[in-house]
Scaffold this active site. Sequence first.
Site, PDB file in Angstrom:
ATOM      1  N   ARG A   1       4.163 -10.000   6.612  1.00 35.59           N
ATOM      2  CA  ARG A   1       5.583  -9.851   6.965  1.00 35.59           C
ATOM      3  C   ARG A   1       5.839  -9.175   8.305  1.00 35.59           C
ATOM      4  NH1 ARG A   1       8.256  -8.727   1.015  1.00 35.59           N
ATOM      5  NH2 ARG A   1       7.257 -10.499   0.067  1.00 35.59           N
TER       6      ARG A   1
ATOM      7  N   ARG B   1      21.192  18.713  -1.408  1.00 31.12           N
ATOM      8  CA  ARG B   1      21.269  17.264  -1.599  1.00 31.12           C
ATOM      9  C   ARG B   1      21.921  16.919  -2.928  1.00 31.12           C
ATOM     10  NH1 ARG B   1      18.867  13.688   2.258  1.00 31.12           N
ATOM     11  NH2 ARG B   1      17.914  15.026   3.805  1.00 31.12           N
TER      12      ARG B   1
ATOM     13  N   HIS C   1      -2.306 -14.960   8.784  1.00 36.57           N
ATOM     14  CA  HIS C   1      -1.504 -13.758   8.981  1.00 36.57           C
ATOM     15  C   HIS C   1      -2.241 -12.649   9.739  1.00 36.57           C
ATOM     16  CE1 HIS C   1       1.619 -15.511   6.611  1.00 36.57           C
ATOM     17  NE2 HIS C   1       0.847 -15.626   5.554  1.00 36.57           N
TER      18      HIS C   1
ATOM     19  N   PRO D   1       0.816  -1.203   0.000  1.00 37.54           N
ATOM     20  CA  PRO D   1       0.000   0.000   0.000  1.00 37.54           C
ATOM     21  C   PRO D   1       0.852   1.257   0.000  1.00 37.54           C
ATOM     22  CG  PRO D   1      -0.112  -1.087   2.144  1.00 37.54           C
ATOM     23  CD  PRO D   1       0.737  -1.930   1.259  1.00 37.54           C
ATOM     24  N   GLU D   2       0.594   2.128  -0.919  1.00 40.82           N
ATOM     25  CA  GLU D   2       1.245   3.426  -0.920  1.00 40.82           C
ATOM     26  C   GLU D   2       0.197   4.463  -0.536  1.00 40.82           C
ATOM     27  OE1 GLU D   2       4.340   4.479  -3.165  1.00 40.82           O
ATOM     28  OE2 GLU D   2       4.729   2.570  -4.123  1.00 40.82           O
TER      29      GLU D   2
END
Length: 301
Positions: free
Chosen positions: A141, A182, A122, A22-23
């Site tokens: 996970r 950066r 899970h 999921p984003e």
Amino acid sequence: MFCLVYLQKKPECIPTQRPYMPELPEVETIVRRLQTVLPGKKVAEVVVLRNKSFQGDTALLSGKKIRQVARRAKVIVLTLDDDLCILIHLKMTGQLIYVDGPSRLGGGHPTADFIQQLPAKHTRIVARFADDTTLFFNDQRVFGWWKVANTASRDDELSRYAPDVIDPEITVSYLQQKFSRRHSPIKVTIMDSSIISGVGNIYACDGLFEAGIDPTRPADSLNRREIAQLLKSLRTVILQGIELGGATIKDYMNIDGLSGGYQQVIRVYGREGLPCFTCGTPIQRIKQGGRSTYFCSQCQR
DNA sequence: GTACTTGTTAAACT
DNA sequence: TAGTTTAACAAGTA
């Protein structure tokens, strides 16, 4: 009636055979769905099946009503009575499944079977409400988590995240200032959640493609025009994702998972070796910051 | 068995 | 000190 808030894509539906994560658009879709069902519900009990998934004292939650559902970056924030909150991060494989009573679908229906099998292998956390509805947290996970917080610890937790990429606080000038210090690749830089939140790998790749910017370029090499284009493109793909995320949920509820929305958003992610939709050049895959980057060497300069 | 995948953070670098 | 890189986490697949 049941209501499926979110169901993980089936592996066979995914071209890359990778697990689905999921984003921001998916989390936003889940939050919008939860906003329609959770507020006003009283927690009967929260059962933790895997300790690593839960931080805090479940007993604090019993008897409290959920007042609000919100999102910051990819963190889902449930606000309860008495200054209590539940913070939820799905990380890579987390799912929230809201079940409103027994399913009325036929036995052979894959979705019905799925619902009836909960809690599943899970399932890590089960939140049961006083009206006999249930919210299941599945997480293969075990990277995702729920945390019990108060207002202060919630703010502390959330303060680590920069504003969302779709938040008006993120401006071209803000990015220009951050990028100027950066020298790391722009792809890595836009995924740094201390600069902008909510840009996962898929949307970083697709946003850079949309903007026509080479992901390997140092962040400080982008001029103002390019930064403006990049921000616009990131917002485009993420808003598109939010839109299509909703469509995907409907597909799930109809039957079988993902044929719709999500894949249509993908411009380059997971398409190594396949022709670029714009110019036909094979999409390349490289490693940046330990993650795969997909891009078109012709369209992105 | 080895390499690799994911988001995020913390530690170890320069 | 600030920026950058790497390892770690879990559990699965190729």
